[in-house]
Design an enzyme around this catalytic site. Sequence first.
Site, PDB file in Angstrom:
ATOM      1  N   LYS A  11     -81.403  -2.360  23.421  1.00 20.42           N
ATOM      2  CA  LYS A  11     -82.074  -1.925  22.188  1.00 20.42           C
ATOM      3  C   LYS A  11     -81.248  -2.151  20.919  1.00 20.42           C
ATOM      4  O   LYS A  11     -81.800  -2.407  19.857  1.00 20.42           O
ATOM      5  CB  LYS A  11     -82.441  -0.433  22.285  1.00 20.42           C
ATOM      6  CG  LYS A  11     -83.617  -0.164  23.209  1.00 20.42           C
ATOM      7  CD  LYS A  11     -83.998   1.309  23.155  1.00 20.42           C
ATOM      8  CE  LYS A  11     -85.166   1.587  24.078  1.00 20.42           C
ATOM      9  NZ  LYS A  11     -85.680   2.949  23.918  1.00 20.42           N
ATOM     10  N   ASP A  46     -90.261   4.418  19.249  1.00 17.42           N
ATOM     11  CA  ASP A  46     -89.892   5.605  20.044  1.00 17.42           C
ATOM     12  C   ASP A  46     -90.067   6.893  19.233  1.00 17.42           C
ATOM     13  O   ASP A  46     -90.724   7.836  19.683  1.00 17.42           O
ATOM     14  CB  ASP A  46     -88.430   5.507  20.506  1.00 17.42           C
ATOM     15  CG  ASP A  46     -88.246   4.498  21.631  1.00 17.42           C
ATOM     16  OD1 ASP A  46     -89.185   4.318  22.436  1.00 17.42           O
ATOM     17  OD2 ASP A  46     -87.168   3.879  21.705  1.00 17.42           O
ATOM     18  N   ALA A  77     -81.680   8.432  21.661  1.00 17.44           N
ATOM     19  CA  ALA A  77     -83.042   8.983  21.588  1.00 17.44           C
ATOM     20  C   ALA A  77     -83.130   9.987  20.440  1.00 17.44           C
ATOM     21  O   ALA A  77     -84.110  10.008  19.674  1.00 17.44           O
ATOM     22  CB  ALA A  77     -83.399   9.642  22.910  1.00 17.44           C
ATOM     23  N   ASN A 131     -75.202  19.584  19.753  1.00 20.21           N
ATOM     24  CA  ASN A 131     -74.734  18.654  20.779  1.00 20.21           C
ATOM     25  C   ASN A 131     -73.479  19.171  21.438  1.00 20.21           C
ATOM     26  O   ASN A 131     -72.690  19.885  20.817  1.00 20.21           O
ATOM     27  CB  ASN A 131     -74.470  17.275  20.148  1.00 20.21           C
ATOM     28  CG  ASN A 131     -74.389  16.187  21.187  1.00 20.21           C
ATOM     29  OD1 ASN A 131     -75.196  16.162  22.130  1.00 20.21           O
ATOM     30  ND2 ASN A 131     -73.432  15.284  21.056  1.00 20.21           N
TER      31      ASN A 131
HETATM   32  P1  ATR Z   1     -79.733   8.241  24.953  1.00 24.16           P
HETATM   33  O1  ATR Z   1     -79.754   6.888  24.323  1.00 24.16           O
HETATM   34  O2  ATR Z   1     -80.629   8.369  26.157  1.00 24.16           O
HETATM   35  O3  ATR Z   1     -79.973   9.351  23.974  1.00 24.16           O
HETATM   36  P2  ATR Z   1     -76.841   8.545  24.936  1.00 24.16           P
HETATM   37  O4  ATR Z   1     -76.759   7.818  23.650  1.00 24.16           O
HETATM   38  O5  ATR Z   1     -75.866   8.256  26.013  1.00 24.16           O
HETATM   39  O6  ATR Z   1     -78.260   8.400  25.606  1.00 24.16           O
HETATM   40  O7  ATR Z   1     -76.778  10.127  24.594  1.00 24.16           O
HETATM   41  C1  ATR Z   1     -76.856  11.086  25.583  1.00 24.16           C
HETATM   42  C2  ATR Z   1     -76.994  12.469  24.938  1.00 24.16           C
HETATM   43  O8  ATR Z   1     -77.156  13.432  25.986  1.00 24.16           O
HETATM   44  C3  ATR Z   1     -75.769  12.939  24.172  1.00 24.16           C
HETATM   45  O9  ATR Z   1     -76.180  13.847  23.172  1.00 24.16           O
HETATM   46  C4  ATR Z   1     -74.961  13.656  25.263  1.00 24.16           C
HETATM   47  O10 ATR Z   1     -74.032  14.589  24.772  1.00 24.16           O
HETATM   48  P3  ATR Z   1     -72.549  14.113  24.331  1.00 24.16           P
HETATM   49  O11 ATR Z   1     -72.714  13.391  23.038  1.00 24.16           O
HETATM   50  O12 ATR Z   1     -71.779  15.369  24.195  1.00 24.16           O
HETATM   51  O13 ATR Z   1     -72.067  13.230  25.447  1.00 24.16           O
HETATM   52  C5  ATR Z   1     -76.073  14.357  25.965  1.00 24.16           C
HETATM   53  N1  ATR Z   1     -75.815  14.722  27.359  1.00 24.16           N
HETATM   54  C6  ATR Z   1     -75.756  13.917  28.434  1.00 24.16           C
HETATM   55  N2  ATR Z   1     -75.565  14.610  29.551  1.00 24.16           N
HETATM   56  C7  ATR Z   1     -75.514  15.926  29.172  1.00 24.16           C
HETATM   57  C8  ATR Z   1     -75.340  17.164  29.878  1.00 24.16           C
HETATM   58  N3  ATR Z   1     -75.198  17.185  31.190  1.00 24.16           N
HETATM   59  N4  ATR Z   1     -75.364  18.314  29.163  1.00 24.16           N
HETATM   60  C9  ATR Z   1     -75.523  18.298  27.817  1.00 24.16           C
HETATM   61  N5  ATR Z   1     -75.687  17.160  27.095  1.00 24.16           N
HETATM   62  C10 ATR Z   1     -75.676  15.993  27.770  1.00 24.16           C
END
Ligand code: ATR
Length: 280
Positions: A66, A102, A131, A151
């Site tokens: 993307k 999206d 997202a 976050n």
């Molecule tokens: P996407 O493009 O699907 O949004 P990403 O850019 O990897 O994926 O972002 C993942 C998001 O989910 C982030 O906000 C991440 O938090 P961090 O920035 O602290 O890593 C969050 N995330 C992923 N797994 C998580 C978990 N188990 N508990 C809480 N937040 C989580």
Amino acid sequence: MKKIYGVIGDPIAHSMSPAIHNDAFRHQGIEAAYHHFHVKPEDLQDAVKGMKAIGVSGFNVTIPHKQNIIPLLDEVDELALAIGAVNTVSWEEGRYVGYNTDGKGFYKSLSDLSEGGLKDSRTLIIGAGGAARAIYFTLVKEGVRNVDIANRTVERAEKLIADCPYECESQALSIAKAEEMLAEYELIIQTTSSGMSPNLDGIPLNPEQIKQGTLISDIIYNPLKTKLLHDAEQRGAVIQNGLGMFVHQAALAFEIWTGVHPDTARMQEIVLNKLGGHTC
Ligand code: ATR
């Protein structure tokens, strides 16, 4: 001649996009076919050139392409550029133009649910990844001004707010702080992967303080009811899963390509059948 559309990604075999778009083309009487194409990151540039050469009329872009597709396109619309990600490409007068449906798909699915309008809702987004970025920028662009971001890594929430090109009033929160403040929000949007199949016990935040009648939307649709939605519903919240966002982002892409808005209820039925469940 039958037009060709598709989706590129890695992995891509389990994409539900071919099923919903091919059905929509048939249903609308449009001569077209939609395929999934497995494109590895190192082949992205060749894939775009190849699609141009054979005249692919439009395609969706999913993980992990993307962001990296942007410099390979002839033009990218303002919102997609701000988000920094493209999920839809359309062939327009000999040029590939990139869009991001999206966030708009999410906004559309939410608007369907909220009769009073969303603009004045005090809103919390959980997560600060790709997202969240699409949803946050789109909501703010649409006029939802009061949006906070919580976050696990607070610095990412701060960066997202700093990056927002539209006027907004937002604060970055730790998860603990957001849990404390939960009763202040009328709309809560969950964008992390926490709770997604197969990690069904995952929950990104404790919803204990959520107030009755709050609208909580989780962009996950597998499972259809995450632990967060389940627990929030027990506390009297109104819940929405990610099926609507998935269907509406697809419908908006279809509309960009064909000028026709497809039957989204039909699309939803197809996805639900594939998931083998019922919506919540
Ligand atoms: P996407 O493009 O699907 O949004 P990403 O850019 O990897 O994926 O972002 C993942 C998001 O989910 C982030 O906000 C991440 O938090 P961090 O920035 O602290 O890593 C969050 N995330 C992923 N797994 C998580 C978990 N188990 N508990 C809480 N937040 C989580």
